[in-house]
Every structure is written in structure tokens, then in C-alpha cells.
Design a protein around this motif. Structure first.
Motif, mmCIF file in Angstrom:
data_model
loop_
_atom_site.group_PDB
_atom_site.id
_atom_site.type_symbol
_atom_site.label_atom_id
_atom_site.label_comp_id
_atom_site.label_asym_id
_atom_site.label_seq_id
_atom_site.Cartn_x
_atom_site.Cartn_y
_atom_site.Cartn_z
ATOM 1 N N GLU A 97 1.751 69.095 125.454
ATOM 2 C CA GLU A 97 2.576 67.727 124.887
ATOM 3 C C GLU A 97 3.127 68.334 123.932
ATOM 4 O OE1 GLU A 97 -0.613 66.833 120.792
ATOM 5 O OE2 GLU A 97 -0.264 68.202 121.664
ATOM 6 N N PRO A 98 4.200 67.585 123.570
ATOM 7 C CA PRO A 98 5.134 67.512 122.977
ATOM 8 C C PRO A 98 4.696 67.983 120.912
ATOM 9 C CG PRO A 98 5.130 65.256 124.165
ATOM 10 C CD PRO A 98 4.256 66.090 124.350
ATOM 11 N N ASP B 85 -0.292 61.871 117.771
ATOM 12 C CA ASP B 85 0.831 61.128 118.216
ATOM 13 C C ASP B 85 -0.573 60.133 118.009
ATOM 14 O OD1 ASP B 85 2.861 59.856 118.593
ATOM 15 O OD2 ASP B 85 1.950 59.036 120.751
ATOM 16 N N LYS C 275 4.604 60.432 109.968
ATOM 17 C CA LYS C 275 4.120 60.046 111.319
ATOM 18 C C LYS C 275 5.834 60.345 112.224
ATOM 19 C CE LYS C 275 2.459 57.931 114.990
ATOM 20 N NZ LYS C 275 1.169 57.700 116.266
ATOM 21 N N ARG D 163 -0.024 52.438 124.299
ATOM 22 C CA ARG D 163 -0.315 53.543 123.779
ATOM 23 C C ARG D 163 -0.800 53.021 121.404
ATOM 24 N NH1 ARG D 163 -1.207 59.140 123.450
ATOM 25 N NH2 ARG D 163 -0.728 59.160 121.448
ATOM 26 N N HIS D 164 0.234 52.173 121.328
ATOM 27 C CA HIS D 164 0.356 52.236 119.995
ATOM 28 C C HIS D 164 0.033 50.551 120.071
ATOM 29 C CE1 HIS D 164 1.613 56.191 119.631
ATOM 30 N NE2 HIS D 164 2.938 56.061 120.200
ATOM 31 N N PHE E 271 -3.653 66.996 128.641
ATOM 32 C CA PHE E 271 -2.743 66.298 128.219
ATOM 33 C C PHE E 271 -1.688 65.510 129.938
ATOM 34 C CE2 PHE E 271 1.418 65.163 126.812
ATOM 35 C CZ PHE E 271 0.963 64.351 125.807
ATOM 36 N N VAL F 293 2.579 60.431 126.744
ATOM 37 C CA VAL F 293 3.462 60.636 126.784
ATOM 38 C C VAL F 293 4.134 62.683 126.974
ATOM 39 C CG1 VAL F 293 6.028 60.314 125.738
ATOM 40 C CG2 VAL F 293 4.426 58.071 126.031
ATOM 41 N N GLY F 294 4.921 62.923 128.396
ATOM 42 C CA GLY F 294 5.473 63.829 127.692
ATOM 43 C C GLY F 294 6.301 64.413 128.353
ATOM 44 N N CYS F 295 7.398 63.490 128.974
ATOM 45 C CA CYS F 295 8.558 63.635 128.633
ATOM 46 C C CYS F 295 9.102 62.307 128.654
ATOM 47 C CB CYS F 295 9.625 64.604 129.714
ATOM 48 S SG CYS F 295 9.318 63.087 131.184
ATOM 49 N N GLU F 296 9.163 61.707 128.267
ATOM 50 C CA GLU F 296 9.895 60.487 128.052
ATOM 51 C C GLU F 296 10.685 60.311 129.170
ATOM 52 O OE1 GLU F 296 9.154 58.270 123.634
ATOM 53 O OE2 GLU F 296 9.729 60.064 124.027
ATOM 54 N N HIS F 297 11.015 60.786 130.190
ATOM 55 C CA HIS F 297 12.284 60.803 130.992
ATOM 56 C C HIS F 297 12.332 60.751 132.753
ATOM 57 C CE1 HIS F 297 13.621 64.937 129.563
ATOM 58 N NE2 HIS F 297 12.826 65.262 130.904
ATOM 59 N N GLU G 52 8.262 64.143 118.157
ATOM 60 C CA GLU G 52 9.204 64.728 118.889
ATOM 61 C C GLU G 52 9.568 64.252 120.777
ATOM 62 O OE1 GLU G 52 9.417 68.746 118.971
ATOM 63 O OE2 GLU G 52 8.086 69.086 120.835
ATOM 64 N N SER G 53 10.527 64.063 121.119
ATOM 65 C CA SER G 53 10.737 63.458 122.169
ATOM 66 C C SER G 53 11.005 64.836 123.401
ATOM 67 C CB SER G 53 12.185 62.459 122.257
ATOM 68 O OG SER G 53 13.224 63.686 122.371
ATOM 69 N N ARG G 54 11.157 64.701 124.985
ATOM 70 C CA ARG G 54 11.051 66.300 124.943
ATOM 71 C C ARG G 54 12.608 66.763 125.347
ATOM 72 N NH1 ARG G 54 7.976 69.536 126.352
ATOM 73 N NH2 ARG G 54 6.032 68.156 127.230
#
Lengths: 184, 809
Positions: free
Chosen positions: B217-218, B50, B293, A34-35, A107, A44-48, B296-298
């Protein structure tokens, strides 16, 4: 926890293009795409590792890019949602999701598309049960899934109609690059 | 059934013919158009907040309270400031003079207590996850690293986690003023008379568990300034409301503040908020003069995106021996959490008028007490008040049916408003403009195979099958199309409920529509294009829809409460009508005819009785050139319209659910689910069906899976998606959906709204089915979510000793 300054050069093929960047060891593949590479189609929805929104294809197989360090894909091939189209035309899976209203906010969609792409490559004529199992590792909050299941079946139909066309990026044709990382 | 269908109601499903439209417009509304939005979304060409990269962009990470309730006694940010990449570190004290208080726009009663709500806690934290400090650094990882170097000492205070205990005199206090936020009452008819000597009375208590909305989407915020004006990108449902509120909160003049909601990945009410992070990012960018910017994390989101539901409902119904409902009493405790956010106290009020459902009765009595606890504030979550009300009335109607030994459908027939009785003013004072409960119910019963399933249920009961079958009924209605501004005013809400649209025909005849609605998955670009294509007779492809940026869409009330089509869509229609009237003037002039002799059809202006005509595209170009216009005619083909509805809209429907319950393990399986909804006229059946599916899924999720769990100290235990169970495809059934169409009479489109219907309807249908399966075992309720363990516990000793009196123990 201090990050340190060490950076590691990662060279890989993304959507058919050789890309290279120097990143810290802890850089997640999702953030790297992404970056660092600007491929913001991966979400990125949950990062876990639960929701599956960040799913990309690593040497053709779906992986959670949020649970993968960028340094571990050195020498490999990654396909993201930006690379699913074939010759500028939407892929069967992309068409299936569009035709069946298999997305609302969109998303979670790239993760579903990548998952379904690999699934239908391996199982071009799936049963209902098989489709259900294939997408059960991805979460969607909008659709209630029924149209996603329909979309995967529709994609299988479209794929069958258009079969014979070449695979998008020729998995496993990385030559020297593929051998460097030790996984391919 | 056919009798009802003959009464002018058409049941229909998406058919191949829905995909077809006619040439030249005129047939777009009602057509299952594939969405314009999807080509971007399936190829990754999206614009989430983001995604934004700016030169010199800094990243913000928030340090959050590890305790639910504590006094902040010491803050030391000196070490954090020296960490690699760190540009600045702030604690609440740094913002104390300028951060203001997060707004509550709905002071529902005279006695309401609205505590100061600092975006960043300064002296005291009141929920776990409340922001206490932040790091601004050159990248997100470094910002997160440096949080560890911030030292904060807390003096723990007692957590307040239970609403009932919170109202005891000796309870620890969330705020100095106490734990009661407000009491709001509403009474109609003689409730004492209704209950006095009533042959049947049923009293129940239901728990609406706390839910985490969980948009995929966070949240994310990007704030920037050129030193004079500010731009805020946010994953929000409400760019327009946010702009006004941020201007009032931060003191940044409204005309110096632009708010943009780019692509937004779901909301379900959770992004109908003015958040601490939005305010703080603006303050940080104002302080540093650099863009920042925050994404948030989930886990951060589960802690700090406002939660939903969390009510304790005591409900009583009094009825005659034949099942006629005499009255309903509701005593509600609503958990506000630690503070009152944008519409926190108003959520239970949105349900207050819906406890009578589709039924006629003599009296109604409602009391709601808002209670402070040391938890994340609650606020709007899909349905907002109406799912709670619908759950309670539909659950207790099934209980009343059991008490009377009557089929739950029959009980409803005896009480509902007949289709010939509309418009009907309910005991709650709402005027339902239209509806046909008979038709929707008959259709649902037929699709469901109700009688056959009842026979199977009887058979399983007879056989003592360890797997019992239950049938749940939910004949819901809801109020949508928020909202008539005068009604909102009478309920003390801080704003109106109108919606705005601008329509402009460009020189080449293409059309731009600027809407005040702010879609985040609903498909407004597609649906509004269909509406405009019909209204102006232009091709669907020739319409572009612009939204979500206060600099291009200057006026709007945004998207929530199933309002966008019912209010915003009507504004689009009205703006088109004005444009058409202008174009007619030009066309008449060009054809040297009187406007009175010119008629419009499918994009063409014709002089009646002649072959002379001009297309709207020709008129557009002529207007642009302005060489030959009527005297005094402004050379523009554009118009604005702002629509303020006179009434709410009232979608309704009948949902039927069959659940198999394994009495030995408590496991449940939804065997079939039928939904027949009446959302009035339909602009795009594909989109409507998608909304219904997603809504049903979220309602089932409340019934079976989801719950925000806190420990006794007020710590949230469900901070990840592994702990907070969002259903996957494997957890949900296939839905059979159909519609009846009884047009709304209160707007020119005849539409009612569909965003929340499925969620409102499905939760009671599922729980009613589970309880119905277990009624022979004496079970009268299973608390949500009805997990296998809870079902198993509800059975208790009855697992082996089936009640012989039909379960009415």
C-alpha cells in the motif's frame, strides 16, 4: 499538459450492475472504479503495471486497471473483488485464500483473487507449475507466496466440490451493451 | 537429536489438531485459527486511507527536487495558481515560519549533529525527491498537471553519495557542520588481548546495500479540521507516536489532534515514521480550512519513503586454533542519508548488541559512525540493525570455519551458548533468558538432509560440475519485544517501550479489547481474540479488537520491532486478569460466598465444593444492572493494563539453505530452504508460519534481488517496480518450516515475537550458500544482491582455474 474539459460517457456492467459515468479520456480504470464508482476494493499498488494489485476482470479476463483507460471499457463487463462472491457466499478462491492464510495485509489480495478466479475457470485442475506461472505476475510483500500457491490449489479443490453451480455473472450475456464497445 | 528433544523442547508443525479448539474457551491459544480479518479483506470491504471521500475534499500533489543537492534560487508559483482546478500553490517559503523540523527521537550520542529538517525545503535540497512545492486542487490529476507550471531555479551543488569519500576532509558537505552525524562506541572485555597472538584471525568487509521497503500500500494521508480540532488519517504503523510528534512539530495541541491508522497495507518499518507529507497535509488543511488528501505514486514512494540498511561493515574475528572465538571487532559506517528521521541513528545501535549472536566470547568492540549523504534518509526496515549484525557474524563464522577447515555447524557448536547455560549474559551485556540452539539445529539438519547434501556437494566438486552446490548456515538470534523503557532511556531514545490494553466486558457478555498496538497485516484481531477467549473463558467470536484510532485507543506505542505480542499481548493478559478479579467479587456476592471460595474455569465462577456457579456472562449482566453488587463496588467489568517489560525477548533458530550456482552463467537457484525457528510459545501457528514465510522472502530478496541504485549525481535509478526487483512467486523457493518451543521466561505468555525472524535469518543463509558453492574457485564474498552478473564477476578468472587449495586464496 492540459487536460481539457471534454468528458466521455462510459456505460458498462460492473459486478452485474449497469453503471454509467462521464469521465475525461485519460481517467484510469482503476481510478474510475475506486473514485467514480466507489468500488474501493480494487487497489492501486504501483500505477505502472508491475504489481498487479489493481487486477480486475474485463469480460472475464484479468487486466491491469491502472494501465487501462476507463473510456476503453465502454460497453464491456468488469468484475472486481466486490463481485467475486456467489449468492452472497465467498467464492472458492476467496475461501481458498482465507483457509490457507494466503493474505496478511490484504492490499495485494484483490489482484490475486481476480487473477486466480480467471485462471481456475480456464484451468480447473492446475499443476504446481501452472499455479506458479498464473500468479507470478502479481506481487505480494507479506506472505512469501507459499500460502498463496496453496490457496489457489485449495480453491481448485473447493471449485471442484461445488462445480455445477452457475457462473457468477454469466460472462458474455450483456446483450446490446456488449456489442457497443467492439471487444466482447 | 532425541536427547535434545527430551530436554523439554517440542518440535512441531501445524497439524490438523491445531485447527481444533475445545468448547467454552481454554484451548484458543496455540490453535491455528483462521483470521477474523480476512472476511473483509477478501471481499473488498476495507478502509484504506485512499478510500476516504469527504465533501469538498482537495487533493495535494508535491513537486520534488530533480537534483540530489542544490540551492533553491528562485520560486515562481504564479502560473501554477491559474491552472484549472487549482485552489492553492505553496512552496517552502510559505511554510517556513510554521513547519518546524521533522523529529529525530533518538539522539544516540553526545556528539550527534541533528540538522534542521524542514518538511518542505526552503533554501536547499539535499536529496532527489525532497518536496519543494505543492499544488492543492480539486482532483488529483489536476494537481499533478499544475506541478509542471511551477518554476524553480536551482544552483546545483555537489552530490555526496559515498560514505567513505564523505568522511574525507575535502568532501563536499551535505550540511555545514560536515558529513559526520555521530560516532557511537561500545566495548566489553579486553579486545586487544583477544586479538593479540590469536592463532586465527579473519577480517572481512561487507556491504549492506540500500533497500526500499516497498509495502504494497503506498502511503496516503487525509487531513481535515472543523476549525478547532484536527483529524489525520494516515497509512502509518504508529498512530499514537505520530500524534505526539505532530503535536510537538506543528503546535496543534495534542488534545485537538486525532490520528487514525485505518486499514494499513504493510509497513515493514517504512510506516514507522513522521513524514513530511503528514506534517504538510496538516499545515495545508489548517491554512485552507478544507480537507485534503495525498496519495503517493509508487515512484514517489521509492524516492521518498525512508530507505533501509545501507551500511559498510568491517568485521574481524579472532579465534583459537580449535575454533573457539576469542573476540569480535566491528567498525561500521551507517548511511544516514541527508537527515536524521524518527529513529535513523538508532537503527545501527539496535544491531550493536547482536554482533555476538549466539556465541560466547571474551571481548567485543563496536564503533559506528553515522554519515550524511545526499540521499533519502534511512530508517527502520524489517529487522532494523539486527539483520545487518546477524549477516556479518553469520557470514564471518562461515569464513572462520573455512579458514579452519572445519564444518560450519561444528564451529557453531563449539561456540554457542548451551541450552543448560541459560539465562546467559552475553559479551554485549544482554541476558538471553532462554533458548535451545542444539535442538533447533538438530531439527534443521534432519529436515534439510545435511549430510546427504554435503556428499552431493563433494561429488559435484569432484566432477568439476559447472553447476556447483553450496550450503549456507545461519544460526541466528535477535532481540525483540521492544522494549524495556529503562533500557531505551539508557540508549537516549526519546520514549518508552511499554504497551497498553483495555478490556471491557459488555452487558451481554461480549468483550471489547482496545489495544495500543497498530496492526497492518499481522492479524492482531485474531490473536488478541484467542488470548482473551482463554483468559476470560468467552467464545473467540465474542471478542472484538479495537485499534489504530487515538480517540478510541488513547494510549499506545504501536507496532514495530516484533513487539506487539510480546509487549502488547501481555498487556491484554494483564487487563483480563484484573477484569476476572472484579468479576469474581460480583460472582461471589451473587452466590453469597466468600471470594476466597470461588474458583474460575472456562468462563464460570464456581463455589468450591458446591454445584453453585455463575457464568461470566451472567456476572456481566448483573454488573450492568447494578441492582445487587458488593458494597462500594463500581458497576463496571473493565480494566486497563500497561506492561513495561523487564527484558527483551530472544527468538532464535537455524536456517539452512542449499543453492545451486551455475559457474558458467552466474545463475543461482535455491534448491532447498529449511527454517527451524524458536519463537517461544505460539498463540496462532498459522499466523506465525505466515510471518516466517514472508520474513524469509524479504531476506532472500536482499540476498538475491533488491538494491536501491543511485548514479554519481545522487539520482535514484530504481524508481519503479520494474527497476527495483521485488521477487514474485516464481523467484522464490518453497520453504520447509518447523519450530522448537522454548518458552520465554520473561513474560507470562512465554512468547518471543516473530515478525522479523525470517528476514534476519535468511539473508546470511543464502549468501553463505552461494559463497560455499564457489569457495573452491577462491571466492570469499559476493556482494549483495548476488545477481548472476555479480556471481559471474566474483568468479572472475577462476571460472576456468579452480583453486587447488580448497579455495582459501
Amino acid at each position: 499538459m492540459s487536460e481539457g474539459t471534454a468528458r466521455h460517457v462510459v456505460t458498462l456492467v460492473v459486478n452485474g450492475v449497469v453503471r454509467e459515468a462521464a469521465v475525461p479520456a485519460r481517467r484510469l480504470l482503476s481510478d474510475f472504479l475506486r473514485h467514480d464508482l466507489g468500488l474501493t476494493g480494487t487497489h492501486v499498488g504501483c500505477e505502472h503495471g508491475v504489481c498487479g494489485a489493481c487486477t480486475v476482470l474485463l469480460d472475464g479476463e484479468p487486466v491491469r486497471s491502472c494501465l487501462t483507460f476507463a473510456v476503453t471499457v465502454d460497453g464491456h463487463e468488469v468484475t472486481t473483488v466486490e463481485g467475486l462472491a456467489e449468492d452472497g457466499e465467498p467464492s472458492p478462491v476467496q475461501r481458498g485464500f482465507t483457509e490457507c492464510h494466503g493474505l496478511q495485509c490484504g492490499f495485494c489480495t484483490p489482484g490475486f483473487l481476480c487473477t486466480a478466479t480467471a485462471f481456475l475457470r480456464d484451468n480447473p485442475a492446475p499443476t504446481d507449475e501452472e499455479v506458479l506461472e498464473a500468479v507470478a505476475g502479481n506481487l505480494c510483500r507479506c506472505t512469501g507466496y507459499q500460502n498463496i500457491l496453496k490457496a489457489v490449489h485449495r480453491a481448485a479443490e473447493i471449485q471442484a466440490e461445488t462445480r455445477g453451480r452457475p457462473e457468477p455473472h454469466g460472462y458474455g450475456t450483456l446483450g446490446g451493451l456488449a456489442d457497443r464497445g467492439g471487444r466482447a | 537429536m532425541t536427547e535434545q528433544l527430551d530436554a523439554g523442547v517440542v518440535a512441531r508443525q501445524i497439524k490438523e489438531s491445531d485447527l481444533l479448539g475445545g468448547p467454552g474457551g481454554g484451548n484458543e491459544v496455540g490453535r491455528a485459527r483462521r483470521r477474523k480479518e480476512d472476511a473483509r479483506l477478501v471481499t473488498g470491504r476495507t478502509q484504506w486511507t485512499d478510500n476516504i471521500q469527504l465533501p469538498g475534499l482537495l487533493h495535494v500533489a508535491f513537486l520534488r527536487s530533480p537534483m540530489a543537492h542544490a540551492r533553491i534560487t528562485r520560486v515562481d508559483t504564479s502560473v501554477a495558481r491559474t491552472q484549472p482546478g487549482v485552489v492553492a500553490v505553496f512552496s517552502g517559503a510559505d511554510f517556513a515560519a510554521e513547519q518546524g523540523s521533522l523529529p529525530c527521537a533518538w539522539p544516540v550520542s553526545e556528539d550527534i549533529v541533528i540538522p534542521d529538517h524542514p518538511p518542505m525545503a526552503v533554501t536547499e535540497v539535499r536529496y532527489a525527491g525532497e518536496a519543494v512545492a505543492c499544488v492543492v486542487a480539486t482532483d488529483r490529476y489536476k494537481a499533478a498537471d499544475a506541478l509542471d507550471a511551477i518554476e524553480i531555479d536551482y544552483e546545483p551543488l555537489d552530490a555526496v553519495t559515498d560514505m567513505t569519500a564523505a568522511l574525507e576532509d575535502d568532501s563536499p558537505k551535505v550540511h555545514e557542520s560536515g558529513n559526520k552525524a555521530f560516532t557511537w562506541t561500545f566495548a566489553q572485555g579486553d579486545i586487544d588481548a583477544a586479538f593479540r597472538d590469536a592463532p586465527v584471525r579473519v577480517d572481512r568487509t561487507y556491504v549492506q546495500q540500500r533497500l526500499i521497503p516497498s509495502a504494497m500500500e503506498p502511503r496516503a494521508v487525509v487531513a481535515q479540521t472543523d476549525g478547532d480540532s484536527f483529524t489525520l488519517h494516515s497509512a502509518t504503523q504508529i498512530p499514537h507516536i505520530l500524534r505526539v510528534m505532530l503535536a510537538l512539530t506543528t503546535g496543534i495541541p495534542e488534545h485537538k489532534l486525532r490520528v487514525i491508522a485505518p486499514d494499513v497495507g504493510g509497513g515493514f518499518g517504512s510506516k514507522l515514521q513522521v513524514t513530511a507529507e503528514e506534517v504538510l497535509c496538516l499545515l495545508i488543511t489548517r491554512r485552507l480550512g478544507k480537507p485534503v488528501k495525498w496519495t503517493e505514486s509508487r515512484s514517489e514512494g521509492n524516492l521518498t519513503v525512508h530507505h533501509g540498511r545501507d551500511q559498510l561493515q568491517r568485521i574481524s574475528v579472532a579465534a583459537d586454533a580449535d575454533g573457539r572465538v576469542r573476540g569480535v571487532k566491528v567498525d561500521l559506517l551507517a548511511d544516514m542519508g541527508a537527515y536524521l528521521m524518527l529513529v535513523t541513528p538508532g537503527v545501527p545501535l539496535l544491531g550493536a548488541f547482536m554482533y555476538s549472536g549466539i556465541y560466547k566470547m571474551d571481548a567485543y568492540d563496536f564503533t559506528c559512525t553515522g554519515v550524511f549523504t545526499t540521499k533519502m534518509p534511512t530508517d527502520a526496515y524489517r529487522g532494523a540493525g539486527r539483520p545487518e549484525a546477524t549477516f556479518a557474524i553469520e557470514r564471518i563464522m562461515d569464513e572462520l570455519a573455512a579458514e579452519l577447515g572445519m564444518d560450519p555447524i561444528e564451529l557453531r557448536r563449539r561456540n554457542w551458548i548451551g541450552h543448560t547455560e541459560f539465562p546467559y549474559t552475553t559479551i554485549c551485556g544482554l541476558t538471553y533468558d532462554s533458548g535451545n540452539y542444539e535442538a533447533a539445529t538438530d531439527r534443521a539438519l534432519a529436515l534439510f538432509g545435511y549430510d546427504k547434501l554435503r556428499a552431493e556437494q563433494a561429488d559435484r566438486r569432484e566432477r568439476d560440475d559447472p553447476v556447483q552446490l553450496g550450503i549456507g548456515v545461519s544460526t541466528y538470534t535477535e532481540m525483540c519485544g521492544l522494549a524495556p523503557s529503562r533500557v531505551l532511556g539508557s540508549l537516549s531514545y526519546g520514549a518508552g517501550g511499554w504497551e497498553h490494553a483495555s478490556v471491557r466486558v459488555l452487558p451481554t457478555g461480549k468483550v471489547e479489547v482496545v489495544t495500543g498496538t497498530s496492526p497492518h497485516g499481522q492479524g492482531h484481531e485474531t490473536a488478541w481474540s484467542q488470548i482473551v477467549a482463554d483468559a476470560l473463558g468467552v467464545p473467540f467470536e465474542d471478542v472484538a479488537v479495537i485499534h489504530g484510532d487515538t480517540s478510541s485507543s488513547h494510549k499506545g506505542m504501536d507496532t514495530y520491532g516484533s513487539r506487539s505480542l510480546v509487549v502488547g499481548g501481555v498487556a491484554v493478559v494483564q487487563a483480563c486478569e484484573k477484569v476476572k478479579e472484579k468479576a469474581k467479587q460480583v460472582a461471589a456476592h451473587l452466590m453469597e460466598a466468600s471470594p476466597d471460595d470461588v474458583e474460575f474455569s472456562r468462563g464460570e465462577f464456581r463455589v468450591r465444593g458446591t454445584g453453585t456457579s455463575r457464568t461470566i456472562q451472567e456476572v456481566a449482566l448483573a454488573t450492568f444492572a447494578a441492582h445487587d453488587l458488593p458494597d462500594g463496588f463500581e458497576p463496571r467489568l473493565d480494566a486497563d493494563a500497561t506492561f513495561d517489560p523487564d527484558n527483551f525477548s530472544f527468538p532464535h533458530g537455524t536456517h539452512l539453505c542449499a543453492v545451486e550456482v551455475d559457474t558458467e552463467t552466474g545463475a543461482t537457484r535455491i534448491r532447498s530452504y529449511v527454517a527451524v525457528d524458536d519463537v517461544g510459545n505460539v498463540v496462532n501457528p498459522l499466523i506465525v508460519e505466515g510471518q516466517v514465510h514472508g520474513g524469509i522472502a524479504q531476506g532472500i530478496a536482499q540476498a538475491l534481488f533488491e538494491e536501491a541504485v543511485h548514479d554519481a549525481d545522487g539520482n535514484l535509478l530504481t524508481t519503479t517496480m520494474a527497476d527495483y526487483l521485488l521477487p514474485s512467486a516464481a523467484d522464490l523457493p518453497a520453504y520447509t518450516t518447523d519450530r522448537t518451543e522454548t518458552p520465554a521466561t520473561t513474560n507470562p505468555l512465554g512468547v518471543k515475537g516473530v515478525g522479523e525472524a525470517g528476514t534476519i535469518a535468511s539473508t546470511p543463509a543464502v549468501v553463505n550458500a552461494i559463497v560455499d558453492a564457489l569457495r573452491p574457485y577462491g571466492v570469499r564474498d559476493v556482494p549483495m544482491p548476488c545477481t548472476p552478473e555479480r556471481v559471474w564477476r566474483a568468479l572472475g578468472p577462476a571460472r576456468t582455474t579452480k583453486s587447488t587449495d580448497g579455495g582459501l586464496s
